[in-house]
Structures are given as structure tokens and as C-alpha cells.
Design a protein around this motif. Structure first.
Motif, PDB file in Angstrom:
ATOM      1  N   LEU A 193       3.662   4.741 -11.630  1.00 42.11           N
ATOM      2  CA  LEU A 193       4.317   5.154 -12.877  1.00 42.11           C
ATOM      3  C   LEU A 193       4.982   6.517 -12.796  1.00 42.11           C
ATOM      4  CD1 LEU A 193       1.447   4.134 -15.332  1.00 42.11           C
ATOM      5  CD2 LEU A 193       3.606   2.920 -14.997  1.00 42.11           C
ATOM      6  N   PHE A 194       4.503   7.368 -11.890  1.00 37.68           N
ATOM      7  CA  PHE A 194       4.962   8.749 -11.853  1.00 37.68           C
ATOM      8  C   PHE A 194       5.361   9.146 -10.441  1.00 37.68           C
ATOM      9  CE2 PHE A 194       1.338   8.404 -14.860  1.00 37.68           C
ATOM     10  CZ  PHE A 194       2.073   8.482 -16.035  1.00 37.68           C
ATOM     11  N   SER A 195       6.310  10.077 -10.355  1.00 38.54           N
ATOM     12  CA  SER A 195       6.681  10.619  -9.053  1.00 38.54           C
ATOM     13  C   SER A 195       5.599  11.569  -8.562  1.00 38.54           C
ATOM     14  CB  SER A 195       8.015  11.366  -9.151  1.00 38.54           C
ATOM     15  OG  SER A 195       7.847  12.558  -9.914  1.00 38.54           O
ATOM     16  N   SER A 196       5.653  11.921  -7.284  1.00 40.70           N
ATOM     17  CA  SER A 196       4.684  12.868  -6.741  1.00 40.70           C
ATOM     18  C   SER A 196       4.801  14.223  -7.432  1.00 40.70           C
ATOM     19  CB  SER A 196       4.883  13.020  -5.233  1.00 40.70           C
ATOM     20  OG  SER A 196       6.213  13.400  -4.934  1.00 40.70           O
TER      21      SER A 196
ATOM     22  N   SER B 273      -6.106   2.028  -9.133  1.00 47.61           N
ATOM     23  CA  SER B 273      -5.472   2.923  -8.162  1.00 47.61           C
ATOM     24  C   SER B 273      -4.094   3.323  -8.673  1.00 47.61           C
ATOM     25  CB  SER B 273      -5.358   2.244  -6.789  1.00 47.61           C
ATOM     26  OG  SER B 273      -4.558   1.084  -6.859  1.00 47.61           O
ATOM     27  N   PHE B 274      -3.639   4.480  -8.209  1.00 49.18           N
ATOM     28  CA  PHE B 274      -2.342   5.018  -8.603  1.00 49.18           C
ATOM     29  C   PHE B 274      -1.591   5.471  -7.357  1.00 49.18           C
ATOM     30  CE2 PHE B 274      -4.905   5.251 -12.333  1.00 49.18           C
ATOM     31  CZ  PHE B 274      -4.043   5.130 -13.404  1.00 49.18           C
ATOM     32  N   HIS B 275      -0.301   5.175  -7.335  1.00 46.55           N
ATOM     33  CA  HIS B 275       0.552   5.612  -6.238  1.00 46.55           C
ATOM     34  C   HIS B 275       1.802   6.267  -6.811  1.00 46.55           C
ATOM     35  CE1 HIS B 275      -1.994   3.045  -3.789  1.00 46.55           C
ATOM     36  NE2 HIS B 275      -1.731   2.037  -4.606  1.00 46.55           N
ATOM     37  N   ALA B 276       2.233   7.339  -6.185  1.00 49.04           N
ATOM     38  CA  ALA B 276       3.490   7.964  -6.594  1.00 49.04           C
ATOM     39  C   ALA B 276       4.628   6.970  -6.391  1.00 49.04           C
ATOM     40  CB  ALA B 276       3.732   9.227  -5.773  1.00 49.04           C
ATOM     41  N   THR B 277       5.632   7.041  -7.250  1.00 48.43           N
ATOM     42  CA  THR B 277       6.752   6.112  -7.129  1.00 48.43           C
ATOM     43  C   THR B 277       7.514   6.324  -5.830  1.00 48.43           C
ATOM     44  OG1 THR B 277       8.091   7.663  -8.439  1.00 48.43           O
ATOM     45  CG2 THR B 277       7.068   5.834  -9.616  1.00 48.43           C
ATOM     46  N   ASP B 278       7.353   7.504  -5.214  1.00 45.73           N
ATOM     47  CA  ASP B 278       8.018   7.784  -3.951  1.00 45.73           C
ATOM     48  C   ASP B 278       7.057   7.687  -2.761  1.00 45.73           C
ATOM     49  OD1 ASP B 278       6.843   9.947  -5.269  1.00 45.73           O
ATOM     50  OD2 ASP B 278       8.042  11.446  -4.230  1.00 45.73           O
ATOM     51  N   ALA B 279       5.918   7.022  -2.959  1.00 45.49           N
ATOM     52  CA  ALA B 279       4.954   6.847  -1.862  1.00 45.49           C
ATOM     53  C   ALA B 279       5.488   5.849  -0.839  1.00 45.49           C
ATOM     54  CB  ALA B 279       3.620   6.361  -2.416  1.00 45.49           C
ATOM     55  N   ALA B 280       5.079   6.035   0.406  1.00 51.76           N
ATOM     56  CA  ALA B 280       5.488   5.120   1.475  1.00 51.76           C
ATOM     57  C   ALA B 280       4.802   3.766   1.303  1.00 51.76           C
ATOM     58  CB  ALA B 280       5.137   5.712   2.835  1.00 51.76           C
ATOM     59  N   GLU B 281       5.519   2.701   1.607  1.00 52.12           N
ATOM     60  CA  GLU B 281       4.981   1.353   1.432  1.00 52.12           C
ATOM     61  C   GLU B 281       3.765   1.112   2.316  1.00 52.12           C
ATOM     62  OE1 GLU B 281       7.607  -1.944   1.452  1.00 52.12           O
ATOM     63  OE2 GLU B 281       9.196  -0.911   0.363  1.00 52.12           O
ATOM     64  N   ASP B 282       3.727   1.709   3.493  1.00 48.61           N
ATOM     65  CA  ASP B 282       2.602   1.492   4.391  1.00 48.61           C
ATOM     66  C   ASP B 282       1.310   2.042   3.794  1.00 48.61           C
ATOM     67  OD1 ASP B 282       1.514   0.678   7.014  1.00 48.61           O
ATOM     68  OD2 ASP B 282       1.163   2.832   7.252  1.00 48.61           O
ATOM     69  N   GLY B 283       1.392   3.215   3.158  1.00 47.30           N
ATOM     70  CA  GLY B 283       0.210   3.802   2.523  1.00 47.30           C
ATOM     71  C   GLY B 283      -0.291   2.955   1.372  1.00 47.30           C
ATOM     72  N   ILE B 284       0.642   2.426   0.585  1.00 45.28           N
ATOM     73  CA  ILE B 284       0.270   1.557  -0.530  1.00 45.28           C
ATOM     74  C   ILE B 284      -0.375   0.280  -0.011  1.00 45.28           C
ATOM     75  CG2 ILE B 284       1.167   0.174  -2.445  1.00 45.28           C
ATOM     76  CD1 ILE B 284       3.323   2.270  -2.834  1.00 45.28           C
ATOM     77  N   ARG B 285       0.193  -0.288   1.061  1.00 45.02           N
ATOM     78  CA  ARG B 285      -0.340  -1.534   1.620  1.00 45.02           C
ATOM     79  C   ARG B 285      -1.780  -1.347   2.082  1.00 45.02           C
ATOM     80  NH1 ARG B 285      -1.138  -3.025   6.518  1.00 45.02           N
ATOM     81  NH2 ARG B 285       0.044  -1.269   7.369  1.00 45.02           N
ATOM     82  N   LYS B 286      -2.069  -0.238   2.744  1.00 45.24           N
ATOM     83  CA  LYS B 286      -3.425   0.003   3.245  1.00 45.24           C
ATOM     84  C   LYS B 286      -4.430   0.123   2.103  1.00 45.24           C
ATOM     85  CE  LYS B 286      -1.997   2.227   7.550  1.00 45.24           C
ATOM     86  NZ  LYS B 286      -1.929   3.500   8.330  1.00 45.24           N
ATOM     87  N   LEU B 287      -4.044   0.798   1.028  1.00 45.73           N
ATOM     88  CA  LEU B 287      -4.965   0.951  -0.099  1.00 45.73           C
ATOM     89  C   LEU B 287      -5.071  -0.336  -0.901  1.00 45.73           C
ATOM     90  CD1 LEU B 287      -4.167   4.608  -1.177  1.00 45.73           C
ATOM     91  CD2 LEU B 287      -6.211   3.750  -0.034  1.00 45.73           C
ATOM     92  N   ASN B 288      -4.019  -1.140  -0.913  1.00 47.24           N
ATOM     93  CA  ASN B 288      -4.113  -2.447  -1.554  1.00 47.24           C
ATOM     94  C   ASN B 288      -5.122  -3.340  -0.825  1.00 47.24           C
ATOM     95  OD1 ASN B 288      -2.378  -2.051  -3.698  1.00 47.24           O
ATOM     96  ND2 ASN B 288      -0.575  -2.858  -2.650  1.00 47.24           N
ATOM     97  N   GLN B 289      -5.204  -3.168   0.481  1.00 46.01           N
ATOM     98  CA  GLN B 289      -6.204  -3.915   1.241  1.00 46.01           C
ATOM     99  C   GLN B 289      -7.609  -3.481   0.852  1.00 46.01           C
ATOM    100  OE1 GLN B 289      -5.018  -3.134   5.278  1.00 46.01           O
ATOM    101  NE2 GLN B 289      -3.469  -4.749   5.299  1.00 46.01           N
ATOM    102  N   ALA B 290      -7.778  -2.193   0.560  1.00 47.62           N
ATOM    103  CA  ALA B 290      -9.079  -1.700   0.112  1.00 47.62           C
ATOM    104  C   ALA B 290      -9.433  -2.283  -1.249  1.00 47.62           C
ATOM    105  CB  ALA B 290      -9.072  -0.171   0.051  1.00 47.62           C
ATOM    106  N   ARG B 291      -8.448  -2.429  -2.114  1.00 49.87           N
ATOM    107  CA  ARG B 291      -8.694  -3.035  -3.433  1.00 49.87           C
ATOM    108  C   ARG B 291      -9.178  -4.470  -3.291  1.00 49.87           C
ATOM    109  NH1 ARG B 291      -4.675  -3.954  -7.286  1.00 49.87           N
ATOM    110  NH2 ARG B 291      -3.065  -3.994  -5.696  1.00 49.87           N
TER     111      ARG B 291
END
Length: 207
Positions: A156-159, A121-139
Motif C-alpha cells: 500500500l505504501f512506498s518505502s 505482511s507488508f511490502h513497500a510498493t517499490d520492493a523487489a519481486e524476489d523479496g516478496i516471493r520469498k516472504l510469500n513462501q513463508a506465509r
């Protein structure tokens, strides 16, 4: 026993596999040139593929001795290598997207993570922590269901950087899917994360 394909880092003197190092050669004008594809002609030397080690090599001026030639070492050497690795990774992401092996959007990514279609999975460096947390749960859901190792996650990269590659207005979350192109994205993302010495997230709540 040493691997016949191992190379020695001119800074640490450690023997590593070629993919763990950056090769450098002397260019036509005497400048030091990073050879990421390891195909340029001429005598080469090898440095561990980490920004801090390449900075040491530049500061200690060890290239001339290793290459047995006068060489012009640019002040921004480690930054130049980072830019080349970044370009390579983003280029492969673009190719994987065209091949249908790199997807974006929280809902699509969540599904791919839960059913095991994704390899990372990839997340923008400026992504909200809540969105990352939810997808980490999917992982971790897929890992718990299959008892397989948790797939890696990268920031690794900005949006804006990702949107420029993907042609989208608002990249936040993405996933590389199983397949040749998706696996190539994973390999290059790991190399860039290692170079920047960024830990690869393999924990549910780690950003």
C-alpha cells in the motif's frame, strides 16, 4: 433480514454495514466533509467505501439531495478520503510499532510469518519481486503446517512513506503481529485496500 445497523449507499442503493461505507456531513461553511469516525454532528449520508463509487457520487452530484442541503463538493473528494484513510493506517502502524506489534526487516518478518506470530505482511510498493516471493513462501509455510487460511499481504505504501512513519532509512518488508494494535493495523489496511480496490494477496506468488 436487514441488519438494524445497516446503512444505504446513496449511489448504489445497497445496504451495507457502517464500516463498509464512508459517512459525509455538511461542514460549517457548507463544504462536504468526510466523517471517517462517524461521529460528527448533523445529518449525514453514506457512500460505499470505494474510490470509484465516491467518484460517481461526486460526478452525479447526489450529495445535496441526500443531505437536503446545498453543499460544496470538492473536486478532489475521493483523493481526500484516500489521504484520510492513509493517515489513519500509517498512524496505527506507528502505534503498533511502539507497542512491539509491527516489525520490519526480512529476517524478522520471515520468522514471524513462519511461526504464526504475524497476522499480515507488508511490502513497500517499490520492493523487489524476489523479496516478496520469498516472504510469500513463508506465509504459505505456516498455512500448510496448520491448515489455516493464508494471512493477507499488502503493498500500500512506498518505502519512503513507511520510513517516514517508522523512522528508518530503508523500509521494504514488515509484518503486523498478533495483538490489539497489530489487529487494528490489519483492519485499517484492509479498509484502505478495499477503498483503492486493490486485491489482497492470499497466494504464494502474487505480488
Amino acid at each position: 433480514m436487514d441488519n438494524m445497523n445497516d446503512r444505504m449507499c446513496i449511489v448504489t442503493r445497497e445496504k451495507l454495514q457502517a464500516e463498509e461505507l464512508v459517512r459525509f456531513v455538511v461542514g460549517p461553511s457548507g463544504e462536504l466533509v468526510p466523517d471517517l469516525k462517524q461521529k460528527l454532528p448533523g445529518r449525514g449520508c453514506w457512500v460505499t467505501a470505494k474510490k470509484s463509487i465516491i467518484d460517481q457520487a461526486a460526478n452525479r452530484n447526489v450529495f445535496a439531495n441526500a443531505l437536503k442541503s446545498k453543499v460544496d463538493v470538492p473536486d478532489n473528494l475521493s483523493t481526500s478520503v484516500d489521504m484520510l484513510l492513509t493517515k489513519s493506517t500509517l498512524g496505527m502502524i506507528g502505534m503498533a510499532r511502539k507497542a512491539g506489534q509491527f516489525i520490519t526487516g526480512s529476517a524478522k518478518v520471515d520468522t514471524a510469518l513462519r511461526n504464526g506470530e504475524a497476522v499480515a505482511s507488508f511490502h513497500a510498493t517499490d520492493a523487489a519481486e524476489d523479496g516478496i516471493r520469498k516472504l510469500n513462501q513463508a506465509r504459505t509455510f505456516y498455512s500448510k503446517m496448520t491448515e489455516e487460511a493464508i494471512m493477507p499481504s499488502f503493498s500500500l505504501f512506498s518505502s519512503d512513506e513507511m520510513s517516514n512513519v517508522l523512522g528508518e532509512g530503508n523500509f521494504i518488508h514488515a509484518a503486523a503481529l498478533a495483538g490489539r494494535a497489530g489487529e487494528s493495523v490489519l483492519k485499517r489496511a484492509k479498509a484502505l485496500a478495499d477503498y483503492r480496490e486493490i486485491p489482497i494477496s492470499e497466494k504464494e506468488n502474487q505480488k
